[in-house]
Motif scaffolding. Sequence first.
Motif, short mmCIF file in Angstrom:
data_model
loop_
_atom_site.label_atom_id
_atom_site.label_comp_id
_atom_site.label_asym_id
_atom_site.label_seq_id
_atom_site.Cartn_x
_atom_site.Cartn_y
_atom_site.Cartn_z
N PRO A 51 26.91 23.15 81.40
CA PRO A 51 25.87 23.72 80.96
C PRO A 51 25.61 23.09 79.77
CG PRO A 51 26.73 25.35 82.33
CD PRO A 51 27.75 24.01 82.17
N SER A 52 26.70 23.01 78.89
CA SER A 52 26.46 22.62 77.36
C SER A 52 26.00 21.25 77.00
CB SER A 52 27.75 23.02 76.43
OG SER A 52 28.83 22.12 77.08
N ASP A 53 26.26 20.51 78.26
CA ASP A 53 25.54 19.08 78.33
C ASP A 53 24.01 18.99 78.53
OD1 ASP A 53 28.15 18.13 77.68
OD2 ASP A 53 28.45 18.04 79.65
N VAL A 54 23.54 19.96 79.08
CA VAL A 54 22.13 20.05 79.35
C VAL A 54 21.19 20.80 78.18
CG1 VAL A 54 20.36 21.08 80.73
CG2 VAL A 54 22.58 20.64 81.82
N GLN A 55 20.28 19.70 77.62
CA GLN A 55 19.52 20.08 76.41
C GLN A 55 18.02 20.33 76.88
OE1 GLN A 55 21.17 19.93 73.56
NE2 GLN A 55 22.90 19.38 74.51
N MET A 56 17.38 21.11 76.08
CA MET A 56 16.02 21.59 76.41
C MET A 56 15.12 20.40 76.39
SD MET A 56 16.00 24.78 76.85
CE MET A 56 14.49 25.35 76.64
N ASP A 57 15.21 19.20 75.95
CA ASP A 57 14.37 18.02 75.77
C ASP A 57 14.76 17.06 77.05
OD1 ASP A 57 16.62 17.11 74.44
OD2 ASP A 57 15.26 16.24 72.97
N ASN A 58 15.73 17.27 77.78
CA ASN A 58 16.27 16.45 78.80
C ASN A 58 15.38 16.62 80.08
OD1 ASN A 58 19.85 17.17 78.43
ND2 ASN A 58 18.70 15.15 77.78
N THR A 59 15.14 15.17 80.50
CA THR A 59 14.34 15.13 81.86
C THR A 59 15.36 15.30 82.79
OG1 THR A 59 14.56 12.67 82.05
CG2 THR A 59 12.69 13.74 80.90
N LEU A 60 14.93 15.75 84.13
CA LEU A 60 15.76 15.58 85.25
C LEU A 60 16.75 14.30 85.51
CD1 LEU A 60 14.44 18.38 87.48
CD2 LEU A 60 15.94 18.82 85.53
N GLU A 61 15.60 13.44 85.29
CA GLU A 61 16.18 11.92 85.44
C GLU A 61 17.40 11.71 84.59
OE1 GLU A 61 13.69 7.86 85.32
OE2 GLU A 61 12.94 9.21 86.42
N GLU A 62 17.11 12.11 83.09
CA GLU A 62 18.10 11.66 82.31
C GLU A 62 19.42 12.42 82.72
OE1 GLU A 62 15.19 11.35 78.24
OE2 GLU A 62 16.29 13.00 78.93
N LEU A 63 19.34 13.40 83.27
CA LEU A 63 20.65 14.32 83.92
C LEU A 63 21.10 13.87 85.05
CD1 LEU A 63 19.35 17.93 82.68
CD2 LEU A 63 20.90 16.55 81.23
N GLY A 64 20.52 12.56 85.59
CA GLY A 64 21.03 12.14 86.78
C GLY A 64 20.54 12.84 88.24
N ILE A 65 19.71 13.54 88.04
CA ILE A 65 18.90 14.49 89.00
C ILE A 65 18.04 13.32 89.93
CG2 ILE A 65 17.83 16.51 89.89
CD1 ILE A 65 19.48 18.06 87.74
N ASP A 66 18.36 13.27 91.04
CA ASP A 66 17.36 12.43 91.85
C ASP A 66 16.24 13.19 92.60
OD1 ASP A 66 18.66 13.40 94.05
OD2 ASP A 66 19.44 11.63 94.82
N SER A 67 15.42 12.75 93.31
CA SER A 67 14.17 13.55 93.96
C SER A 67 14.83 14.65 94.99
CB SER A 67 13.38 12.64 94.71
OG SER A 67 13.95 11.95 95.75
N LEU A 68 16.09 14.22 95.44
CA LEU A 68 16.65 15.38 96.49
C LEU A 68 17.19 16.67 95.45
CD1 LEU A 68 17.36 16.47 99.06
CD2 LEU A 68 19.61 14.97 99.17
N GLY A 69 17.81 16.02 94.45
CA GLY A 69 18.52 17.00 93.62
C GLY A 69 17.30 17.94 93.11
#
Length: 85
Positions: A19-37
Amino acid sequence: MTIRDKVISIIAEQAVLDPSDVQMDNTLEELGIDSLGLVESIFAIEEAFDISIPFNANEPQASDFDISSVASIISGIEQLKAGQA
């Protein structure tokens, strides 16, 4: 646990990140989350907060719910929760 913390926890789990790697301005795409995710994240968020998110998986950009960043998802959930009160 706050809405913010819970959402970050759900998104981090989907992205297989701390969770500490998730920033408020991240997009889900930047976090590696695809459409299924993304769809799985939406379901997990709906379940966690007992809300129904107005989300069209086929046209996410046409949704009333802004999924462009972690912050916008949290804001949308806060608005939905406020509307329930």
